[in-house]
Enzyme design. Structure first.
Site, PDB file in Angstrom:
ATOM      1  CD  GLU A 616      -1.303  -0.049   3.659  1.00  0.00           C
ATOM      2  OE1 GLU A 616      -2.052  -1.029   3.660  1.00  0.00           O
ATOM      3  OE2 GLU A 616      -1.288   0.816   4.540  1.00  0.00           O
ATOM      4  CG  HIS A 705     -10.072 -11.655   7.469  1.00  0.00           C
ATOM      5  ND1 HIS A 705      -9.164 -12.254   6.627  1.00  0.00           N
ATOM      6  CD2 HIS A 705      -9.456 -10.570   7.982  1.00  0.00           C
ATOM      7  CE1 HIS A 705      -8.053 -11.528   6.618  1.00  0.00           C
ATOM      8  NE2 HIS A 705      -8.201 -10.512   7.426  1.00  0.00           N
ATOM      9  CB  CYS A 737      -3.923 -12.723   8.843  1.00  0.00           C
ATOM     10  SG  CYS A 737      -3.258 -11.141   9.394  1.00  0.00           S
TER      11      CYS A 737
END
Ligand code: GLN
Ligand code: ZN
Length: 774
Positions: A616, A705, A737
């Site tokens: 990013e 998630h 993650c």
């Protein structure tokens, strides 16, 4: 000369909107109460601007969730899956809006939310418009006009802020093949015209069209569409005054396009791209007003008045003062509300800062100062400003010669491992002795209510440092034992001592400070308080060694040390503007390097340096990519390359676009990289496979998630899929993650299944190898 702003934070200086939304969502308050909070915030923001004397005050910069979603609702681009939500009589327009933002699980319906993504290179996330082949638009919500009327009732002829038509389309995503979103421009135009018609009827004078894409790389088709659309709009509204705003980059090759648009004013970002001023001044069409974005809307530093006044002077010399506007560089959405609320910030640091409210004053002072005032108060403010700027240039709080010297003496060997990966791999195999398909996790384990309450009590002084540590040690010990029990190969300590992966390091690094109320909207009701990197960064003492060493002492298995990488720390902070970003990044890299070495000396053989933000950080224009990637990769290597061959460096990234930077990821030369992969069913791995990624790789086998527990079979399948493209001896097995946001219940089940999936995949692989030998 006039002053204006492009937008103001709408979350409220005490996060009133966040609280009001969350209460409404949980059913505790009524729609009326929420709407009232919204109106109050608008009112408050307008008053604040009036008091300071801003000439053109914006409206429709307020939003209950996101300004792009507002536009989507306004133009009726509501995906069909929300039809039932929309039809339900008990649902208001705002309920539909929140359903689009957050999904809808009610009344036997289970409808997914619209996708969210980052707003250019900021940490703000917008809701991505969805476009379909048979896309229709119609005026659905009257929010824009309502807000204009609201401002009028408050005595303000406001300037409605509207996302420009082309930028709105370019922000969206085609959800099916066979068309180009830009082709929708002519269908969308009538809705824009209807809105403008109503605004004109209500007495609007100025309209702000945000067209950030005008400062990015544009296709020929986009350029043409800009011309066609703006000419059409002008034809219908010869009298309305249009200001087109650009920000985050310079107009560069799009300058001539911007100049041909039939508009009254153009806003440019002189913080991000000061160089463009000369070109713009030389080519600006007659009678056009130029809005100078001189006050940084992306950062928290006090404006350097002397410097800004020079820019303003340059512009007025060419254009005359009546063709110049003074403004912040972009919407103030990206800065915290009010510095005055910071009561515990070091006073010396505080004098260098300006938040949104203070930036309004800066804009207004700049106008007055450029009008050659003799007003004592204003001249005093100028003197104060000069003093603060000078003080920042020489402050010993900021400048540490030894840090600067150390950065200057970085040499090539600092960012290179002693030996190549193939040699390291042999040594590591011998020392670490891990099985095929080694299993591990990404670092954090569930941060339960208890863990969070201990931290809160510790911060408030209710819990002593010893007691806090004792509790965390217990939690860490349980986690180590549990990981051993289920048979994970490489363990982690669980990150219980960390609230946030950047904050934890920021709090311990010199040169970084924190605010108490410096909230910035991240998405919807979620706000973050970015650390402020104000000075030369160094590490006064080890930051993680205690916890890693403690965890390692509890087990004979390897415990992975866990650090946040320099680029991610940089990317998620407010960064100094008095030196290039890459220098700040190098300073952080050296601090992390010291930590890595200390971990190694403490007997930690596997060290993970997370870099989820590397991608990013990519500049908005492709021309800037190479330069950025070069220093970003180098910073990671400075932090990671100070270790022996036997020490295994891991990194972790969690996003989904690797294709265009896989070479750079390989250049980082981490021994192992773990990545998000499960949602794409391992498709992402293809980027690594096509590239023949040389080092080891752990494609996430399940999505953390969601609370859903994946089955062993699913994960075995994914692992087999992975083996088709990546050689088995390069593969690791791990989740996508960290597990911080999950509950223990699902975490336990999922990891047990993951370990047995790795075992089964390993057995299958062995028998297959046997088969081929026979
Ligand atoms: N080590 C971190 C964790 O597990 C990584 C988080 C991230 O990638 N965003 O929480
Ligand atoms: Zn991650």
């Amino acid at each position: 000369m006039q002053t204006h702003i492009l937008g103001y934070p709408r979350i409220g200086s005490n996060r009133e909107l966040k609280k009001a939304c969350e209460q409404y969502w949980s059913g505790k308050t009524s729609l009326q109460e929420l709407l009232e909070t919204g109106r109050n915030i608008c009112q408050q923001n307008w008053e604040t601007q009036q008091e300071v004397g801003i000439d053109l005050i914006p409206c429709n910069d307020f939003s209950y969730y996101d300004q792009v979603l507002d536009m989507t609702l306004t133009v009726g681009a509501i995906p069909k899956r929300y039809n039932e939500v929309a039809l339900k009589a008990s649902n208001s327009e705002l309920d539909l809006y929140f359903a689009m933002a957050r999904g809808y699980q009610k009344d036997d319906l289970d409808i997914t939310a619209m996708e969210m993504t980052k707003w250019f290179d900021t940490n703000y996330h917008y809701i991505v418009p969805e476009f379909y082949k048979d896309q229709e638009f119609k005026l659905f919500s009257n929010k824009i006009v309502n807000e204009f009327v609201g401002a009028k009732q408050a005595g303000i002829n406001a300037k409605p802020v509207i996302i420009g038509l082309i930028s709105y389309l370019l922000l969206g995503k085609e959800k099916e093949e066979g068309f180009d979103k830009l082709d929708l421009a002519s269908k969308l135009l009538p809705v824009y015209i209807e809105i403008l018609q109503e605004l004109q009827t209500q007495g609007a004078e100025w309209i702000q069209f945000d067209e950030p894409f005008l400062a990015l790389d544009l296709s020929e088709k986009a350029k043409e569409t800009y011309q066609v659309i703006y000419n059409e709009i002008r034809k219908k509204f010869p009298k309305l005054k249009f200001i087109v705003t650009t920000y985050f980059e310079g107009l560069k090759d799009n300058l001539s396009l911007a100049n041909t648009l039939p508009i009254n004013a153009l806003h440019i970002d002189l913080v991000r791209c000061e160089e463009q001023l000369d070109d713009v001044l030389n080519t600006l069409p007659e009678n056009r007003i130029l809005s100078l974005g001189v006050v940084d809307g992306r950062n928290i530093w006090k404006n350097d008045f002397e410097k800004s006044l020079q820019l303003i002077q340059k512009a007025t010399d060419v254009l005359g003062s009546n063709r110049v506007f003074v403004a912040p560089s972009c919407s103030l959405l990206h800065t915290p509300c009010d510095l005055e609320l910071e009561t515990t910030l070091d006073n010396q640091i505080k004098q260098w800062l300006a938040f949104a409210k203070q930036k309004l004053t800066e804009v207004s002072l700049l106008k007055k100062l450029s009008e050659d005032t003799t007003d004592k108060v204003i001249l005093n403010a100028f003197e104060e400003n000069k003093k603060a700027i000078a003080n920042r240039k020489s402050s010993t709080l900021i400048h540490h010669n030894d840090v600067k010297l150390r950065v200057d003496s970085i040499n090539e060997t600092d960012s290179r491992r002693k030996n190549s990966f193939s040699i390291r791999k042999e040594v590591q195999n011998r020392v670490l002795n891990l099985p095929l398909f080694p299993t591990t996790t990404i670092g954090s384990f569930p941060q339960t209510k208890e863990v969070r309450s201990w931290r809160a009590q510790f911060k408030k002084g209710i819990l002593s440092s010893e007691d806090y540590k004792y509790l965390l040690k217990e939690e860490t010990q349980k986690t180590i034992q549990w990981q051993e029990k289920i048979g994970l190969d490489v363990l982690v300590h669980g990150e219980y001592e960390r609230n946030d992966m950047v904050e934890y390091f920021g709090e311990q690094l010199a040169g970084v400070t924190f605010t108490k109320k410096g909230w910035v909207q991240s998405y919807g009701s979620r706000c973050v308080k970015p650390p402020i990197i104000y000075g030369d960064v160094y590490r006064p003492h080890p930051m993680t060694v205690f916890w890693s060493q403690y965890a390692q002492s509890l087990t004979n298995k390897w415990v992975k040390g866990m650090l946040t990488g320099p680029v991610t720390i940089l990317q998620w902070s407010f960064v100094r503007d008095d030196q290039p970003r890459n220098i700040t990044c190098q300073q952080i890299a050296l601090a992390i390097r010291d930590e890595v070495r200390d971990l190694e000396n403490a007997g930690i053989r596997i060290i993970q340096i997370d870099e989820p933000a590397i991608r990013e950080g990519l500049p908005l224009r492709k021309s800037g990519w190479n330069d950025y990637l070069k220093w970003a990769v180098e910073a990671f290597k400075i932090s990671s390359c100070g270790v022996d061959d036997a020490t295994q460096i891991h990194t972790h990234m969690c996003y989904s676009e690797f294709n265009d930077i896989v070479q750079n990821i390989a250049d980082m030369d981490a021994d192992v990289i773990t990545i998000e992969c499960s949602r794409s069913q391992m498709e992402l791995l293809n980027a690594f496979a096509d590239f023949k990624y040389p080092n080891e790789i752990g494609p996430g086998v399940y999505d953390i998630h969601s609370p859903r527990v994946p089955s062993k079979e699913e994960m075995v399948k994914l692992l087999q899929k992975a083996q088709k493209v990546i050689p088995a001896n390069q593969l690791w097995v791990n989740p996508d993650c960290g597990l911080k946001t999950r509950h223990w219940e699902e975490t336990e089940k999922a990891l047990i299944a993951m370990v047995s999936a790795a075992k089964e995949a390993s057995t299958k692989h062995a028998s297959k190898t046997l088969e081929t030998i026979n």
